[in-house]
Write an enzyme that holds these catalytic residues in place. Sequence first.
Site, PDB file in Angstrom:
ATOM      1  N   GLY A 178       0.810  -1.230   0.000  1.00 42.70           N
ATOM      2  CA  GLY A 178       0.000   0.000   0.000  1.00 42.70           C
ATOM      3  C   GLY A 178       0.834   1.266   0.000  1.00 42.70           C
ATOM      4  CB  ALA A 179       4.196   1.875  -0.456  1.00 36.45           C
ATOM      5  NE  ARG A 231      -1.640  14.029   0.273  1.00 34.84           N
ATOM      6  CZ  ARG A 231      -2.936  14.004  -0.020  1.00 34.84           C
ATOM      7  NH1 ARG A 231      -3.328  13.900  -1.284  1.00 34.84           N
ATOM      8  NH2 ARG A 231      -3.840  14.085   0.914  1.00 34.84           N
ATOM      9  CB  SER A 276      -6.639   2.439  12.663  1.00 32.10           C
ATOM     10  OG  SER A 276      -7.405   3.552  13.085  1.00 32.10           O
ATOM     11  CE1 TYR A 311      -9.591   2.048   7.925  1.00 29.46           C
ATOM     12  CE2 TYR A 311      -9.860   3.104  10.060  1.00 29.46           C
ATOM     13  CZ  TYR A 311      -9.064   2.764   8.984  1.00 29.46           C
ATOM     14  OH  TYR A 311      -7.744   3.153   8.975  1.00 29.46           O
TER      15      TYR A 311
END
Lengths: 260, 253
Positions: free
Chosen positions: A12-13, A17, A146, A159
């Site tokens: 996921g890079a 940003r 998260s 989520y």
Amino acid sequence: MRLKNKVALVTGAASERSIGWGIARELASDGAAIVINDIPARRNELEERVGQLNAMGANSVMAPSDLTEPAQVEQMIDACIRAFGRLDIVCSNAGMIRWESFLDIKPATLRALVDINVKGNMLVCKAAAEQMIKRGEGGRIVVTSSVQTYFHFPITPVYGATKHAMHIFVGSLALELAPYNITVNHIGPGWVQTQMNDTSPELQTEASIQSQKEAIPLRRAGTTEEMASAVAYFISKEAAYTTGAYLPIDGGLSISKYSY
Amino acid sequence: MFDLSDQTVLMIGELSDLAAGVAAVFKEAGAEILVVYNSTSDPNLLRLYPDGTYLETSLYDPIELASTLANYTFQTVVISPGWFQHRSFLDSNASDIENAYRINFEHAIYSAQSAAKRLIEQGEGGVILFLSSVVSKMPTVETNLVGSSLASLEVIATMAAVDLAQYGIRVNVVAAGWLENSWAEPLLGVEGRMKEPTDIPLGKVGSTKSVGQACCFLASPMAEYITGVVLPVDGGFTLTKSLAQSPYRGTRQ
Ligand SMILES: NC(=O)c1ccc[n+]([C@@H]2O[C@H](COP(=O)([O-])OP(=O)(O)OC[C@H]3O[C@@H](n4cnc5c(N)ncnc54)[C@H](O)[C@@H]3O)[C@@H](O)[C@H]2O)c1
């Protein structure tokens, strides 16, 4: 160059940003060879990122794969081995958010979030751990969860559920992989101004940004570099005895209901 | 809903408006009320309590406490810690720390210990409930001493649940959220909050009655397999993050 001769995969890079890109740069600057991943549709961006890493003097390749597909996850791990012969560090970071309150949850969103935030992480960790075990030299896995691991918001229940799931998953993985000297930990970013947050325009108004700042004791968003520092710690030799741990990096957001 | 007419409830600890409200709900459910309160409590609070038997004692002294309790029979025990004060960390001095831990921790432990020994002597099991606050699970502004002392107490409560299970004694904690009571006044005094606290999911502040009802449930046979839990009664307050600053801005300038 503490990571010389180590190979790290960061998922996921693609975005410049993104937290994943922050992690990739941090590990590259410490000498690791880097494999960066994102979905195949973002191949062009990945190419640019590889160019930037190589310009830094790092060894890097890309491995575009949709991580919700087991075969593509295997291909990604194969690409790591083909390029660098080994895999020491996995930053399982790809993820997705949708703002839908409980009564508005749509089956398609539910499926999509579970597919990448839960299944994607699990498939990546599994394929990577198999490689590490085969080689027999241990390894490091760091999942990006998260602050919603522990603190939930009514606008993002699915989520939140997928991120909370990672806490339990990381813990049981840490138990199972400990005999192989593979540590598994997770970081909990608070609010970082990445593309992920652009998808909710109502969160990007002046007033909303102000109120998000006020809700954070340190009164600002975090940077991708700050997320990367926590990952760098978990994979360092100093953290060799830390496994199954969760580190929030959120400016104090998750301490309490309110900031002062 | 609850028929606790076969029970005597021992309320032990500091007198407080919360404990008084809890006692009133037990009384309504038919229980006899026995209040054993610390001699340093404010006696004015007694007017808030329902009819019952009232004994003043010293919670500093486990031996005196045990001899007081030896004369009574009870089935449920409610431990009431009494140090609920807002203090900023920077303004907390050694005596605040001392008081918070003596009252909310040591006294509560002695009370629970003495009451447990009496329950064991009676030989029919029983229920011990600790009154606590959700600030023990979520730090809030100027609650460093209340929160940490009650957090310590909750560990004792859960370990006591393990120790006392063999005697058929269940031990649980009821953690109150914001209530319309004296402790919450500085928070609730902020304009408009009493009417519409938008940051409490159920839309209103709690009452001592809501805490009392949770206590009655845990004391009743309906909860016969529940031990060692901390039950929040907070209208959902601690579930969510608020994007606003705390309406209570503290006493420190
Ligand atoms: N930005 C924040 O405020 C914040 C807060 C807490 C947690 N996080 C977490 O941080 C991680 C990184 O997010 P970010 O903020 O950098 O946002 P981002 O959107 O820039 O990065 C996430 C990346 O994951 C990729 N991805 C999604 N599905 C994929 C799939 N099936 N296969 C491969 N890649 C896929 C996306 O294309 C995207 O590039 C996520 O797990 C996110 O949940 C972010």
